[in-house]
Design an enzyme around this catalytic site. Structure first.
Site, PDB file in Angstrom:
ATOM      1  N   PRO A 157       0.874 -10.898   5.609  1.00 19.10           N
ATOM      2  CG  PRO A 157      -0.438 -12.514   4.563  1.00 19.10           C
ATOM      3  CD  PRO A 157      -0.444 -11.079   4.997  1.00 19.10           C
ATOM      4  CB  SER A 179       4.587  -7.491   4.847  1.00 15.70           C
ATOM      5  OG  SER A 179       5.839  -8.001   4.510  1.00 15.70           O
ATOM      6  CG  ASP A 215       5.138  -2.469  -2.723  1.00 20.38           C
ATOM      7  OD1 ASP A 215       4.565  -2.485  -3.825  1.00 20.38           O
ATOM      8  OD2 ASP A 215       5.431  -3.497  -2.083  1.00 20.38           O
ATOM      9  N   GLY A 275       3.462 -10.172  -1.603  1.00 19.61           N
ATOM     10  CA  GLY A 275       2.964  -9.164  -2.540  1.00 19.61           C
ATOM     11  C   GLY A 275       1.956  -8.216  -1.924  1.00 19.61           C
ATOM     12  CG  LEU A 276      -1.035  -9.112   0.445  1.00 19.41           C
ATOM     13  CD1 LEU A 276      -1.904  -9.731   1.533  1.00 19.41           C
ATOM     14  CD2 LEU A 276      -1.934  -8.460  -0.597  1.00 19.41           C
ATOM     15  CB  ALA A 334       6.200  -0.769   1.720  1.00 21.06           C
TER      16      ALA A 334
END
Ligand code: PMV
Length: 314
Positions: free
Chosen positions: A100, A107, A151, A104-105, A109
């Site tokens: 998503p 995406s 990240d 904060g996951l 990078a």
């Protein structure tokens, strides 16, 4: 130069401890999340057609010279070719991601990492994790302004990292003493990293003493967590997550939605929980015993989480 099609992937990531304070030189801990990923494929194209970039999820397609200014895919491609001193190949790069966006996951990078890896391999010169990380960091500056570098590091190395931005010696790769289970839940609301980092900066400029004390406390939590993770003392990580969340509330980056999901996870038996990443929206994470994981997942969905991921850090 290789003519065979090439495919590369890169995982998502989650910050376990230390977000925001990491921008001010404190340590942070992040782990890769392989349940979500970005993929890039590079296929040869007819001679003299140049490089075409396709962002499949966004329905975007352009050649390198047509790329919008500051386009992250184009920048990642140019930086990679410059780094390798390679000519622009006749090829098509297609990028897809199940991570998503703006949650904060990692995406951004991950997409850059998959692209850099695939293009480097296509040109016959694969890059090391340190080299990939360095190139992706340059692209991250477009998204974040002043990223700490965590990240690109955790995603390019694909290992749990203990990261201090000011250390030139590179990241410490964590050796995990005992595996532990995480549940990661997405509020479904955006987490505007650049805006939140600059809000914290504004607070710090107005009241340095208070903010620096909070950064230091967060750093202490991250240092302690690093020792506990390496020692395999999983139980100790729960209260450290709770403490980190309380400190992030004091920094002003949580929200009622994040706090609600954190409370839900704790009520269902999580050992600890906190927001993860820049805050406001985005994701929270909870540390769970394997036998409680399913209950926590279900409770978070019922409480309104948009996506829930279970992962094991090993
Ligand atoms: O929301 P994310 O995953 O982009 O994380 C931001 C983490 C911060 O510490 C707030 C910023 C940074 O660059 O480290």
């Amino acid at each position: 130069m290789s003519r065979a099609p090439v495919e590369s992937s890169a995982p998502g990531k989650v910050i376990l401890f230390g977000e925001h304070a990491v921008v001010y030189g404190e340590p942070a801990i992040a782990v890769p999340v392989s349940e979500v990923e970005a993929r890039a494929t590079v296929e040869p194209a007819p001679s003299a057609s140049g490089l075409t970039l396709v962002a499949a999820d966004l329905d975007q397609r352009f050649t390198l010279p047509e790329a919008p200014p500051r386009d992250p895919l184009a920048l990642a491609a140019r930086l990679t070719l410059d780094r390798l001193s390679a000519p622009v190949p006749d090829a098509t790069i297609v990028v897809r991601s199940s991570i998503p966006i703006a949650s904060g996951l990692g995406s951004g990078a991950a997409v850059s990492t998959a692209l850099v890896r695939a293009l480097a391999e296509f040109t016959g010169c694969p890059l090391s994790p340190a080299q990939v990380s360095e190139l992706v960091f340059e692209v991250e500056k477009i998204h974040h302004g002043t990223p700490s570098g965590i990240d690109n590091t955790v995603i390019a190395y694909e290992q749990p990292v203990y990261f201090v931005r000011t250390e030139a010696s590179g990241p410490h790769l964590i050796s995990v003493g005992a595996p532990f289970n995480l549940v990661i839940a997405d509020t479904g609301l955006p987490s505007p990293t650049k805006r939140l980092v600059s809000r914290v900066r504004g607070g710090w400029k107005r009241d340095r003493g208070r903010y620096e004390a909070l950064f230091e406390e967060i750093g202490e939590v991250a240092r302690e967590a690093y020792r506990r993770i390496e020692a395999g003392d999983v139980e100790a990580l729960g209260p450290l997550m709770d403490k980190n969340h309380a400190l992030l509330i004091q920094l002003g980056v949580s929200s009622s939605t994040l706090d609600g999901l954190v409370d839900t996870a704790r009520e269902e038996g999580a050992l600890g929980a906190k927001l993860s990443g820049a805050g406001q929206g985005g994701n929270m994470l909870a540390l769970v015993n394997a036998e409680d994981a399913e209950n926590v997942v279900e409770a978070l969905k019922e409480a309104g989480a948009a996506h829930v991921i279970r992962t094991t850090v090993a």
